[in-house]
Every structure is written in structure tokens, then in C-alpha cells.
Design a protein around this motif. Sequence first.
Motif, short mmCIF file in Angstrom:
data_model
loop_
_atom_site.label_atom_id
_atom_site.label_comp_id
_atom_site.label_asym_id
_atom_site.label_seq_id
_atom_site.Cartn_x
_atom_site.Cartn_y
_atom_site.Cartn_z
N VAL A 134 2.49 2.44 -3.33
CA VAL A 134 1.24 2.80 -4.27
C VAL A 134 0.83 4.30 -3.66
CG1 VAL A 134 -0.86 2.89 -4.96
CG2 VAL A 134 0.68 0.62 -4.72
N LEU A 135 0.98 4.77 -2.67
CA LEU A 135 0.59 5.84 -2.26
C LEU A 135 1.26 6.71 -2.57
CD1 LEU A 135 -0.80 5.19 1.73
CD2 LEU A 135 -2.25 6.37 -0.94
N VAL A 181 -4.27 -1.49 5.95
CA VAL A 181 -4.65 -0.33 5.38
C VAL A 181 -3.69 0.69 6.26
CG1 VAL A 181 -6.23 1.94 4.63
CG2 VAL A 181 -6.93 -0.46 3.67
N GLY A 239 -0.49 1.01 5.85
CA GLY A 239 -0.66 1.40 4.80
C GLY A 239 0.21 2.87 4.81
N ALA A 240 -0.70 3.28 5.64
CA ALA A 240 -0.14 5.03 5.82
C ALA A 240 0.43 5.10 6.90
CB ALA A 240 -1.84 5.88 6.53
N GLY A 264 -2.15 0.58 -10.30
CA GLY A 264 -1.79 0.51 -9.10
C GLY A 264 -3.25 0.21 -8.24
N CYS A 296 -3.94 -6.47 -1.93
CA CYS A 296 -3.17 -5.94 -0.22
C CYS A 296 -4.19 -6.45 0.20
CB CYS A 296 -2.97 -4.54 -0.09
SG CYS A 296 -1.10 -4.52 -1.46
N LEU A 297 -5.94 -6.21 0.03
CA LEU A 297 -6.64 -6.01 0.72
C LEU A 297 -6.93 -7.78 0.99
CD1 LEU A 297 -9.09 -2.78 -0.16
CD2 LEU A 297 -7.75 -3.08 1.74
N LEU A 334 -3.56 -2.53 -4.67
CA LEU A 334 -4.62 -1.71 -3.99
C LEU A 334 -5.02 -3.19 -3.43
CD1 LEU A 334 -5.09 1.48 -3.86
CD2 LEU A 334 -2.82 0.95 -2.30
N HIS A 360 3.91 5.01 4.91
CA HIS A 360 3.74 6.13 4.16
C HIS A 360 4.43 7.53 4.90
CE1 HIS A 360 3.10 8.74 0.48
NE2 HIS A 360 2.20 9.77 1.13
N VAL A 392 1.05 -0.92 -0.26
CA VAL A 392 -0.53 0.09 0.05
C VAL A 392 1.16 1.01 -0.12
CG1 VAL A 392 -1.49 1.23 1.31
CG2 VAL A 392 -1.05 -0.83 0.92
#
Lengths: 145, 493
Positions: free
Chosen positions: B219-220, B416, B419-420, B391, B398-399, B395, B423, B216
Motif C-alpha cells: 500500500v505504501l 507497521v 511495513g516501513a 487502501g 493488516c493491523l 491497512l 518499503h 502494508v
Amino acid sequence: MTARGRAILGGLSLIVLAALSYWSAADLPVGSLRQPGPGFLPRVLAAALAVLAALHAWRGQVEAEPGETQQRPVILVLGLMLAWGALLTLLGFLPTTALLLIGLMRLVWQVPAARAALYGSAAALGLWLLFVKLLGVSLPAGLLA
Amino acid sequence: MTPFDGLLHGLLVAVQPLHLGFCLLGVLVGTAVGVLPGLGPAATIALLLPATYRLDPVAAAIMLSGIYYGSQYGGSTTAILVKVPGESSSLVTCYDGHEMARRGRAGAALAIAALASFAAGTLAILGLGLVAPLVGRIALAFGPAEYAMLMLLGLVLVARLGQGPVVPALIMVVLGLMLATVGQDPVSGLERHTFGIQELIDGIDLVPVFLGMYGVAEVLAQIERREPPPRPVPTGRLWPSREEARAAVPAAARGGAIGFVLGVLPGGGATLASIAAYLAEKRFAAGRDRLGQGAVEGVAAPEAANNAAATSAFVPLLTLGIPANGVMAMILAALTLHGLRPGPQLVTQQPDLFWGVIASMYVGNLALLVLNLPLVGLFVQLLRLPYAALGPLILVTCLIGAFAVTGHAGEAVLAVAFGALGHGLRKLGFEPTPLVLALVLGRPFEEALRQALQLARGDATVFLTKPIAAVLLAAAVLALVAPLLLKARPRHG
């Protein structure tokens, strides 16, 4: 933000995290050297994090990545993915995934609506065939059950 | 079993149709993700972990390893033809590789990269077959005190040798260890850092962390930057000239040796190996003056180094159960999901797995050499794949991968969240790999530490009185402070 500013921001947030984690482990017995308890390592780690974070805030430099960056699509992606997690059991894998893919293509990558709908649905079907039929992963059927 | 018998046994395992098929699949997928910038072997292996749950463990390990060393081949293709490193380990190949391509020697540069990778890769496999059983035999004498100090050394090296400054890397190590303490304490049964959330009692699953941090977050980063699609240079004639070949051989030998040694060290790995090999060429190569202007040595040495390192990274994983980098951590997780615990007993208890994986690398490297050069045009076509298609698929996968671990949507939310987090941390100058390795090693590290103290009846000097533990501890302290002392010494001249 300057390179120093980013380091200070990072360092201070980590000091807050260290304090939170120390507090969260405060009730756990530390034990003794002969019989170290469950609270021993969490406290050592919280202290180590606080020291390192202070060092980072005091001396660190964090250069920004070159080029322009945009925040909106990043937040959009995270929101859409969380919505997938919330709706998955309710709606089922196929509709939720198709909606997520269409949403991502349309809103984040600006693919024209008709094309996003077509590719998104086809890709969701493909993923369902791959994971459910071929690999035997069990995913909620939801509405289609 | 002697290493020779072992390799022979492994070869028989590796050429079984099922294993051969997964080996080929692995190296092909590896090459493809190697070519694509923004999709690395770590993210790919994380994406494919759920697919390996139902697979025979030997086949799974063979495929996942194939992805790793296959990506080292693919990474050089983009570096040479587009001047974008497909992988960070091909960064230095860009300089001379792309310069050769601009002068119409793209084919020669690709061939030299592939041949150097092949030669170094296959020799490194021999090295792995010889070294790993020896390390395994030494490690049989390790008790909890030695293991605790070994893991401490590993964590320090990850921070010291990884990319970027050491303090942020150490912060990530501590964060990883903290995350590893989440859940029920195995000794007392008390809950730690669970905040009353049921799902956290069993601890944080590794797979959602991998998928978030490598899948994730990657991709971000791509979305945020919005880079225009790269344009490749035409390939041209494939074979290097006699002079080019003569310059490449010693460079590949130097690079391969450097790569093998650095690959074994935690945090070392393919990227550091390729940079070190390039720096060595700047000092020792006959054509060092032309380095950076399309010198053959600048392609052969780093490509040999990253392949040798990708192979030797399996030494600590297979013999000590200690992953040297993020990819190895994921292969460790895949083996653990199958109930296998890599360590000193692996050589004797799981000869099929141990020798099968090593021998499959021979097969895979050969397949890569045969496939890579004729198919290079096809792989370059992958660069035309729009990120608007890739992309969203990454994502969603990943989920699905996170959800499939337990069948709870909470795991997808965790992916998620990580991922945040990944990032955000990267933007603030923190690399994810030390955190991931510390998370993997956290539980065994704490267990070994507590066991060692218990066995010594609370005598903390046990780490100094046991010779092997003391050496490992000294090495860890030295790795941490030596660069500071060197910097503090006044410079002369």
C-alpha cells in the motif's frame, strides 16, 4: 541520489546492523563443533552480513523507481497506524478503527471530510461485524464495554 | 495408497460441501486480487490468515491454495485488457495479450489464457500427484545433515532465481536468518537479540512480518506512486479461431512443462516460469517472428507456465516442508498454526489434507474456467474500485490480523515496523521474499545444523561424507558460483 549512492547508503547501514548484531550476540557462548552453542549461528550470520554488505556498497547499483514519489503520505500512514496500536486497548476497537479510517481517507487520500466520516464509520462497523461477530476474533471493547 | 487411489480419496474430500464452498470462495477471491494491481496473493493470504484460525485445517489449506492459483487466472485478465499485469507472473502476457486486444481479439486472448491455464494447471496437478509421493518417500531417508543442506540449497536458490541481482538477495536471506534467531535459544534457553523486550522471547511471529512486508509495504508503494486508474479495452467475441487454437496448443504444452519444473525450485515460482516460457517461445515457436505483435503463443505459453508453476510449487511444501515462495511460506504458517508439520510423513499421516488439497485444485481449476470467461466483465469492474477505499481497508485489516495473533497491540506495531522496513528495503533495491523465506526456514535450519554436528560428534565433514547431503551441498555451491564462472570466461564471436 545516484544508483551508486543508494547502494553505498544501503551497504553502509547494513554494516552498522551487522556490527550491532555481533555486539548483541557477544555474550552468548559459541560452543564447539561437537556441541554448537547459541552464539554460533548469530556470529556467523553477522560476519556474512558484513561481507555481503561491503560487497554491495563496493559494487552495487540501485536504480531509482521511475516517476515522481512523495514521502509525506507514507510517513502519515505509518504514524496513523502506530496511533491505532497505542489507542486500541484504551478506546476500544470501534472508535479507534473509525478514527484511523477517517484519518487515512481524509489526510492521505483527500476524500472530502463528510464523506470520509460516513465511509470510515460504516467500514469500521462492517469490520467489527466481520471479525468479532462472524469470525469470533476477540478485539478490545474499550469505551463501549 | 497409489496416486490414483489417493486422487480418488482426495476428490471425495474436496467435494464435501464445506470444502467445496471454501474452494470456490478461494478461487473467486484469488481471481479478484489477481485482477487488482497492487494487491497480490501473498498479501491476501496474509490478510486472511486470522480468518483461518478457527477453520478446519483442510478447508483452510484448500481456500488458501485456491487464492494462489486463482490469482494466476485473474492476473492475465488485467494484463490483456489494460496492459497492467495484475500479478508479476502475468508481466510477459501484457506484450502479446494486450496487442491482441488492441486488434479486437481481446476475447480470444482471454479465452486462450484461460484454456491454457486450465490445461496446464490440471496436467500439473496430475504431475504433483505422481511426483509428490515419490519425493516424500526419498525424503523419509533424510536425517538432520540432509535437511540442513536441503534448506541451504533452498535458500541459495531463492537468492539465485529470484528477481534482481544476487548480492542484495543473499543479504535478505542473511537478514531473514538473523531475525529467526531472535528469541529464546531452544537448546540452552538463553535469550538472543531480545534487548530485554518480553514479547520477543518467543521469537518474531511470522504473521505480522507477512502482513507488514506484503500488505502494508505494498500500500505504501501505491501511495507513493499515485498512478491514474487504468482503462480496460472492450472484450469482444470470446472464442479463438481455428488457426489461433492450433498455434496455442503446442505453446501451452511447452509453457506448462517449463512451468512445472521451475515451480518446484525455491525462488523459481510463477513469475520466473512465465518469463522463461516466453523466452522459449522466442526460440522455438513457429510464429516466433510475430511475438510481441499479438502472437497467440505469447499468451498461451506464459499463462500455461505460471499456472503449472503455481501447482508444482506445492511439491516441496507438502513433501519436504520447504516453501518455494512467499505464498507457500504463508500456507506453511497456516498449517503450522493448526499443529500440522508438512514433511515426508504428510502423505501417509494426513491423507485427507494431502490428497484433499491436490484434488481440490482440479475442482478449483474447473470452476475457474467455467466462471472466468462469463464473469470477465464483472471482474474488470473491480478496476473501478477507488484505491481511496481499498487502501485504508487493507491497512486496517493488516493491523487486525497482526493483533489477532496473540491479542497484544505490540504485534500490530510489529506489522507497521515491518511495513516501513519492507518499503525502505525495496527502495534500496532489496526484494522481501528471500527474507521471508529465510525467516520461515531459519529455526528448522539451525536445529538441523546443530543436530547434525552433534550426531557426528563435532565432525564437520558429515556434510561431505553422507552422499545425499554432499550432493545437496555441491548443488548449493554450484548454484552460487556457476554463473560467476560463466561470466568470467572470455566470450568468443
